[in-house]
Design a protein around this motif. Structure first.
Motif: not given
Ligand code: GLU
Length: 380
Positions: A25-27, A62-69, A147-152, A160-164, A224-226
């Motif tokens: 998770g991003s956090a 499966v890693s989040s964090g792209a948006i937060a960074v 893996i991450n969601e292809n947010d762009t 998906f909106g959430d990586n869970d 975290s959107s989860g």
């Molecule tokens: N795909 C989003 C990201 O990498 C995260 C979605 C989520 O937090 O579950 O920032």
């Protein structure tokens, strides 16, 4: 459950798993105030991932964090971002994220491969089959897919909106045996432990009953959107696909090691075996779009658990795309099996009756040797 029992359960599930998906998770990965990546934590996680690999397990992250960074580097202010801003932030953040994983795992001589997926890639059969094939190849080559969601590119309808959930879909798609959700909480409680002191921790959930669902409450705000709601959605997807899922506290260093050593967590148990779950999906929920008629030799091979090669197919009927569901019949029209075709009907018609080594010559590209792979096949 005592500590010793939790330890046993975690050991048992993780030891038994051949393919493990770990969701970060991003956090955990991103320092909340500065937006910096927590490098030390990531390096410790990489040690744990390498330890799993050293035991011969296949690992997918499966890693989040792209948006937060990314939001920091784009100078996007705090608070809730609009979808376009999130997408822009992900576009830059993903580069840093991938680089950080690459660096952390390179210390163990492990190659990282970035895979960005949308909801459609896991739902639509043709794309599902492609993504599944690519992931299988990466694992076979010894890489760790990250893996991450292809947010762009994901618009609101196909997000998906959430990586869970994404992690659970990936676990289902790859027939993983275990899914580890590393979170900022050590599992599911009967109420919100931050507000309710009487809230009880549940070490194991055998079935996702309405009572269990009610324990999830609302999703918390922040990075975290989860929250627990999406974790239970993930548990439903994973366990239906034969994958055991665990929610564990990832905030400490070496979270996977801690899990094996008995750290408090919640396991969601699946009663089915991954391959059996996938086969059930193929047999039951897909409407065949066409059929393949096979000769006696191919019929015998299928019954013996082998894949269907183009050489043993006599005719193709119907129109279907790559990944399309097909019925497989013998000469008398009796259904032998059902499966997913690795080729669209037009291409299938061109290669039937031929040896697989001629596929490239016939189609101009090198596809799979099998017309229907045995993993994508169920005997009727
Ligand atoms: N795909 C989003 C990201 O990498 C995260 C979605 C989520 O937090 O579950 O920032």
């Amino acid at each position: 459950m005592t500590l010793a029992e939790t330890m046993c359960a975690s050991r048992r599930h993780l030891d038994a798993a051949r393919r493990v998906v770990v969701k970060v998770g991003s956090a955990l990965l991103v320092e909340q105030t500065s937006g910096d990546l927590c490098r030390e934590w990531l390096w410790a996680l990489a040690d744990d991932l390498a330890a799993l690999r050293a035991e011969g397990k296949e690992v997918i992250v499966v890693s989040s964090g792209a948006i937060a960074v990314g939001r920091q580097s784009l100078g996007l202010s705090r608070g809730k971002l609009k979808l376009e801003q999130q997408q822009a932030a992900a576009a830059t953040g993903q580069i840093r994220l991938a680089h950080a994983y690459e660096e952390a795992l390179a210390r163990h001589g492990i190659t990282v491969a970035q895979v960005l997926l949308t909801l459609e890639d896991t739902e639509e059969r043709r794309r599902h089959l492609n993504a599944r094939g690519t992931l299988a190849t990466l694992l076979k080559c010894g890489a760790v897919p990250m893996i991450n969601e292809n947010d762009t590119v994901a618009t609101s309808e196909i997000r998906f909106g959430d990586n869970d959930r994404l992690a659970a879909r990936v676990a289902a798609m790859t027939n993983a045996d275990a899914l580890v959700l590393l979170s900022d909480i050590d599992g599911l409680y009967s109420g919100d432990p931050r507000r309710d002191r009487a809230a009880r921790h549940l070490p194991e959930v055998e079935e996702l009953t309405p009572e269990i669902e009610a324990m999830a409450g609302e999703a918390p705000p922040g990075y975290s959107s989860g929250g627990m709601v999406t974790k239970l959605v993930a548990a439903r997807i994973a366990t239906a696909a034969g994958c055991q899922m665990v929610i564990a506290d990832g905030r400490r260093a070496h979270p996977l090691k801690a899990l094996r050593e008995g750290a408090r967590c919640t396991w969601f148990l699946s009663k089915v075996e991954p391959r059996a779950a996938r086969k059930k999906w193929i047999a039951g929920s897909l409407k065949p779009a066409g059929s393949l008629t096979v000769d006696e030799g191919a019929k015998r091979a299928l019954t013996a658990g082998k894949s269907l090669l183009p050489a043993g197919v006599l005719a193709v009927e119907g129109r279907f795309g790559r990944g399309g569901a097909v019925l497989i019949r013998d000469r008398k029209g009796v259904e032998v099996a059902r499966g997913l075709s690795a080729y669209a009907s037009d291409d299938a018609a061109r290669i039937i009756g031929h040896n697989s080594k001629d596929i490239e010559k016939l189609l101009g590209y090198r596809g799979r040797e099998e017309l229907v792979h045995r993993d994508d096949l169920v005997l009727s």
